[in-house]
Design an enzyme around this catalytic site. Structure first.
Site: not given
Length: 336
Positions: A225-227, A199, A245
């Site tokens: 991290g940033d996915f 996350d 979503h």
């Protein structure tokens, strides 16, 4: 499922539907005041409730009577007590409590519905584009957010843990796993698994506190991290819960592809969301999709068939699904 709406074939039913927000506000106010926690194992009179909650008095009697009429309280000779279900789900700190979610709903989502007309006219959400980033950097708001997410996972998490055969797998990665509620449930149920959460960096302090509270320090790891920008750590099983979503189709496609790359051969991707069925008949999930329009730039709930097609096009060889509850669907995507 068929939502139990009033009979809209009559004027009375239409007016009742229009007034339904009052029922919701009664519940959310009771949760905000912590009525059910006060009454947990401690039935009380109206005056005792007024004193404990420091209420003025005006309207309290009818408010308590309304909670009785809604099936949330019992009135036993002037002493109010929780119903069994209210005691299970609406008491702060209980294992199955959804109080965190309802408090977040009251603070963050309920006010936004007043802007639905504007969103439908403009296509724009009712929150500022930088509001999520601002929330992440405000510890009080972040705490409220993670408890709201916990309120959902407390309900569906145990069912997800039971629904999947974890034997034969060694590692699990919960992407967007917040402070580690689901990861903690998996680690507690299956001691042989290496469990990880991926996350944003701002989540790590609340993650560290939570796993320490649960006695799971060292057993559940956090990756920051940033996915969309960073590679996902490799694992045998990868979980997307209430993640896809938030995004448009093209971004969902990108995330499913990244998941395929991160899942080890023979592993699986698990996705759970309030997905839309073929009949588009689940009013709760349609409402959830409207909420995504109110709070995100392009997000929405999506069809089970859409995810199935995405997963198969990406390379997953076996895709199936099952309900977790009346509204939540779990999709299994296996990789050869």
């Amino acid at each position: 499922m068929t939502y139990p709406v009033p009979d809209v074939g009559t004027a009375k039913g239409i007016l009742s539907l229009g007034n339904a927000y009052c029922h919701s506000q009664a519940l959310l106010t009771a949760v905000e005041l912590d009525v059910f926690t006060v009454l947990h194992d401690n039935p009380a009179t109206e005056q005792e409730i007024r004193d404990q909650l420091r209420l003025h008095g005006r309207g309290v009697r009818d408010f308590l009577r309304m909670l009785v009429a809604l099936g949330l309280l019992h009135d036993s000779g002037g002493r109010y007590r929780n119903t069994a279900d209210a005691d299970r789900y609406l008491v702060s700190g209980q294992a199955a409590s959804v109080v965190g979610f309802l408090r977040g709903l009251r603070t963050n989502l309920y006010p936004l519905w007043g802007g639905l007309t504007q969103t439908l006219r403009t296509g724009q959400p009712q929150v500022a584009g930088d509001s999520f980033e601002a929330m992440l950097n405000n510890r009080q708001e972040l705490d409220r957010y993670v408890r709201m997410m916990d309120g959902l996972i407390q309900v569906v998490g145990p069912r997800l843990v039971e629904a999947f055969d974890w034997s034969g797998y060694r590692s699990v990665l919960d992407v967007g796993g917040c402070r580690g509620n689901l990861a903690g449930q998996i680690a507690t149920a299956h001691h042989g698994l290496t469990v990880q959460v991926f996350d944003l960096p701002q989540m790590q302090p609340v993650f560290d506190e939570y796993v320490a509270e649960q006695g799971l320090t060292g057993r559940v790891r956090f990756y920051a991290g940033d996915f969309f920008r960073d590679p996902l750590p490799r694992s045998d099983v990868l979980v997307f819960g209430h993640v896809l979503h938030n995004w448009a189709y093209q971004q969902r496609q990108q995330l499913v592809h990244k998941a395929f790359e991160a899942v080890n051969p023979g592993g699986a991707l698990l996705v759970h969301d309030r997905m839309l069925d073929a009949e588009l008949s689940n009013v709760d999930n349609l409402l959830a999709s409207i909420i995504m329009a109110l709070v995100t730039e392009e997000g929405s709930e999506y069809a089970i068939s859409e995810l199935t097609e995405l997963a198969e096009a990406t390379g997953f060889t076996s895709v199936s699904h099952q309900p977790l509850d009346d509204n939540e669907t779990l999709v299994f995507c296996h990789k050869s």
